[in-house]
Design a protein around this motif. Structure first.
Motif, short mmCIF file in Angstrom:
data_model
loop_
_atom_site.label_atom_id
_atom_site.label_comp_id
_atom_site.label_asym_id
_atom_site.label_seq_id
_atom_site.Cartn_x
_atom_site.Cartn_y
_atom_site.Cartn_z
N VAL A 144 30.46 1.28 30.06
CA VAL A 144 29.04 0.94 29.92
C VAL A 144 28.85 -0.55 29.77
N SER A 145 27.64 -1.01 30.12
CA SER A 145 27.36 -2.44 30.09
C SER A 145 26.85 -2.93 28.75
N ASP A 146 26.30 -2.03 27.92
CA ASP A 146 25.72 -2.43 26.63
C ASP A 146 25.81 -1.22 25.70
N ALA A 147 26.93 -1.08 25.03
CA ALA A 147 27.20 0.13 24.24
C ALA A 147 26.19 0.33 23.12
N VAL A 148 25.81 -0.73 22.45
CA VAL A 148 24.91 -0.60 21.31
C VAL A 148 23.55 -0.06 21.76
N ASN A 149 22.97 -0.66 22.77
CA ASN A 149 21.62 -0.27 23.19
C ASN A 149 21.60 0.98 24.05
N GLN A 150 22.72 1.30 24.68
CA GLN A 150 22.73 2.48 25.56
C GLN A 150 23.27 3.73 24.87
N SER A 151 23.69 3.62 23.63
CA SER A 151 24.25 4.78 22.93
C SER A 151 23.23 5.91 22.82
N GLN A 152 21.95 5.59 22.82
CA GLN A 152 20.91 6.62 22.73
C GLN A 152 20.93 7.56 23.93
N PHE A 153 21.51 7.12 25.05
CA PHE A 153 21.57 7.96 26.25
C PHE A 153 22.87 8.76 26.31
N LEU A 154 23.67 8.65 25.26
CA LEU A 154 24.98 9.30 25.24
C LEU A 154 25.06 10.34 24.13
N LYS A 155 24.01 11.10 23.96
CA LYS A 155 24.00 12.14 22.96
C LYS A 155 25.07 13.18 23.31
N ARG A 156 25.90 13.51 22.33
CA ARG A 156 26.98 14.47 22.59
C ARG A 156 26.41 15.85 22.84
N LYS A 157 26.81 16.44 23.96
CA LYS A 157 26.39 17.79 24.28
C LYS A 157 27.28 18.78 23.55
N ASN A 158 26.89 20.04 23.62
CA ASN A 158 27.71 21.09 23.03
C ASN A 158 28.85 21.42 23.98
N GLU A 159 29.87 20.58 23.95
CA GLU A 159 31.00 20.74 24.85
C GLU A 159 32.28 20.39 24.13
N ASP A 160 33.38 20.88 24.64
CA ASP A 160 34.68 20.64 24.01
C ASP A 160 35.46 19.50 24.66
N ALA A 161 34.99 19.00 25.79
CA ALA A 161 35.70 17.93 26.46
C ALA A 161 35.80 16.69 25.57
N ALA A 162 36.89 15.95 25.71
CA ALA A 162 37.04 14.67 25.01
C ALA A 162 36.09 13.66 25.65
N VAL A 163 35.39 12.91 24.80
CA VAL A 163 34.41 11.92 25.28
C VAL A 163 34.80 10.55 24.76
N ARG A 169 34.39 -2.83 23.66
CA ARG A 169 33.56 -2.73 22.46
C ARG A 169 33.09 -1.30 22.27
N TYR A 170 32.82 -0.98 21.02
CA TYR A 170 32.34 0.34 20.61
C TYR A 170 30.83 0.30 20.43
N THR A 171 30.24 1.48 20.26
CA THR A 171 28.80 1.55 20.05
C THR A 171 28.37 0.93 18.71
N ASP A 172 29.29 0.85 17.76
CA ASP A 172 29.06 0.12 16.51
C ASP A 172 29.55 -1.31 16.73
N ALA A 173 28.64 -2.25 16.76
CA ALA A 173 28.98 -3.64 17.10
C ALA A 173 29.92 -4.29 16.09
N GLN A 174 30.05 -3.73 14.88
CA GLN A 174 30.92 -4.30 13.86
C GLN A 174 32.39 -3.90 14.05
N THR A 175 32.63 -2.89 14.88
CA THR A 175 33.99 -2.40 15.08
C THR A 175 34.78 -3.35 15.97
N LEU A 176 35.97 -3.72 15.52
CA LEU A 176 36.81 -4.66 16.27
C LEU A 176 37.87 -3.96 17.11
N VAL A 177 38.30 -2.78 16.69
CA VAL A 177 39.38 -2.07 17.39
C VAL A 177 38.97 -0.61 17.59
N LEU A 178 39.26 -0.12 18.77
CA LEU A 178 38.91 1.25 19.17
C LEU A 178 40.10 1.82 19.93
#
Length: 381
Positions: free
Chosen positions: A74-93, A219-228
């Motif tokens: 993704v190009s902007d994890a913080v602002n685009q996280s709202q479009f990445l709501k986890r569905k009821n699925e078992d796949a790794a995301v 980068r992660y959706t939490d802008a304070q996170t340094l390692v993922l």
């Protein structure tokens, strides 16, 4: 490997799909889904990506295969996280801010397997269940502490606990990791130190083995996170099934320049070989960067290094199921895209912005390959 290109004009998407279709065995599919229209807003782009994923999964091409893993670039994890709501699925995301360099806001790598059960264990771990093996995916491992050493230490401790719950260890069962570091030029070295400390405790060293890995900007959706971190392990494998690739004519052992990962790892099953090529750059067997500042030559040397690693696994470029290409300089996109389209147009691949851990490296490429083999001493995949 069979490659299929799919375009759905109503969704403005392009799908490059690799199909491993062994006779009498379970099929595997890797898809890279990219958008064709970079002018749509973020909401529409994510809507089209999700619609494409759903349509692909329901298509006759996959024949009911289960979605195992999907990674969003993704190009902007913080602002685009709202479009990445986890569905009821078992796949790794997995979600990582590594902007697609085709100018869109999101691209996806998706992995599907036929005739398989997928479930989560209640701790955020996805398990692909096969008759003789369990394939374990941990994604989005992170802890925001504003300290890259402490975050890496916490991530690996959490991962070790997860492996233990599945009767696994880091040394015996972990096959592949992806470690994303925000501000890689500044924060990478402390991540490396923390990883080394963990590996030493767990018996991973230059005398035993390390793990195939990519360590790169992200980068992660939490802008304070340094390692993922994302990770993949297999329960039920023996050490006899695993081989580590070196390509010593072209590459040096990574510990010689202070890092700890394998150049590549293969896992043999009765009917196929999985080949995991770590993030690979323009480097020689002395650990030196080759072709400083020259992107054209660095692409060629990087591909050459990958070819040698694959050859060690008795594989070729046409065995690759998916490729991820990381660029430091966005201005190099067209050169790299043109080169890959010229020689490897059918390969499912995505090119993203993500500086490599050494500034002189302009490009890094990782890939997964699958090769048909007959190894009757092992159970089939």
């Amino acid at each position: 490997m069979e490659y299929i290109n799919i375009e759905w004009d109503d969704l403005s998407v392009n799908i490059n799909l690799s199909c491993f279709l062994p006779e009498g065995g379970v099929a595997e599919y890797h898809a890279i889904i990219e958008l064709n229209n970079k002018h749509n807003n973020a909401e529409i782009q994510y809507r089209d990506i999700e619609a494409a994923l759903e349509r692909l999964q329901q298509s006759d091409i996959l024949d009911g295969s289960a979605l195992v893993l999907k990674r969003y670039f993704v190009s902007d994890a913080v602002n685009q996280s709202q479009f990445l709501k986890r569905k009821n699925e078992d796949a790794a995301v997995s979600v990582v801010q590594q902007p697609p360099l085709n100018g869109t806001k999101v691209s996806v790598w998706a992995y599907f397997v036929a005739d398989s059960g997928i479930y989560t264990d209640g701790y955020g771990t996805t398990v692909l269940s096969r008759p003789h093996f369990k394939h374990i995916y941990n994604t989005q491992l992170q802890k925001s502490l504003k300290d890259e050493y402490a975050e890496t230490e916490c991530i690996f401790n959490t991962y070790l606990e997860s492996l233990y719950l599945h009767g696994c260890t880091l040394k015996d069962n972990c096959i592949r990791t992806w470690i994303y570091v925000q501000g890689v030029d500044v924060h990478y070295s402390e991540m490396v130190k923390a990883r080394i400390a963990c590996f030493n405790r767990e018996g991973l060293n230059k005398e035993t083995h390390y793990i195939a890995s990519t360590g790169i900007e992200g980068r992660y959706t939490d802008a304070q996170t340094l390692v993922l971190m994302d990770a993949y392990a297999v329960k039920g494998i023996s050490q006899e099934q695993i081989k580590y690739l070196h390509a010593s004519t072209h590459l040096n052992p990574t510990h010689e320049y202070g890092v700890t990962f394998e150049r590549g790892t293969t896992v043999d099953y009765g009917d196929r070989r999985h080949i995991f090529i770590s993030g690979t750059a323009s480097i020689d067997n002395k650990g030196e960067i080759v072709h400083l500042t020259n992107i054209e030559k660095q692409v060629e040397r990087t591909i050459e290094n990958i070819e040698v690693l694959l050859a060690e696994a008795d594989a070729v470029m046409n065995d690759i199921s998916k490729m991820i290409v990381y660029l430091r300089d966005t201005a190099d996109y067209q050169i790299v895209s043109d080169y890959l389209d010229k020689y490897y147009k059918e390969l499912p691949k995505v090119i993203v912005w993500a500086p490599v851990c050494r500034p002189g490296w302009l490009i890094e490429i990782e890939c997964i390959a699958i090769k048909k083999i007959e190894a009757n001493r092992f159970e089939k995949f």
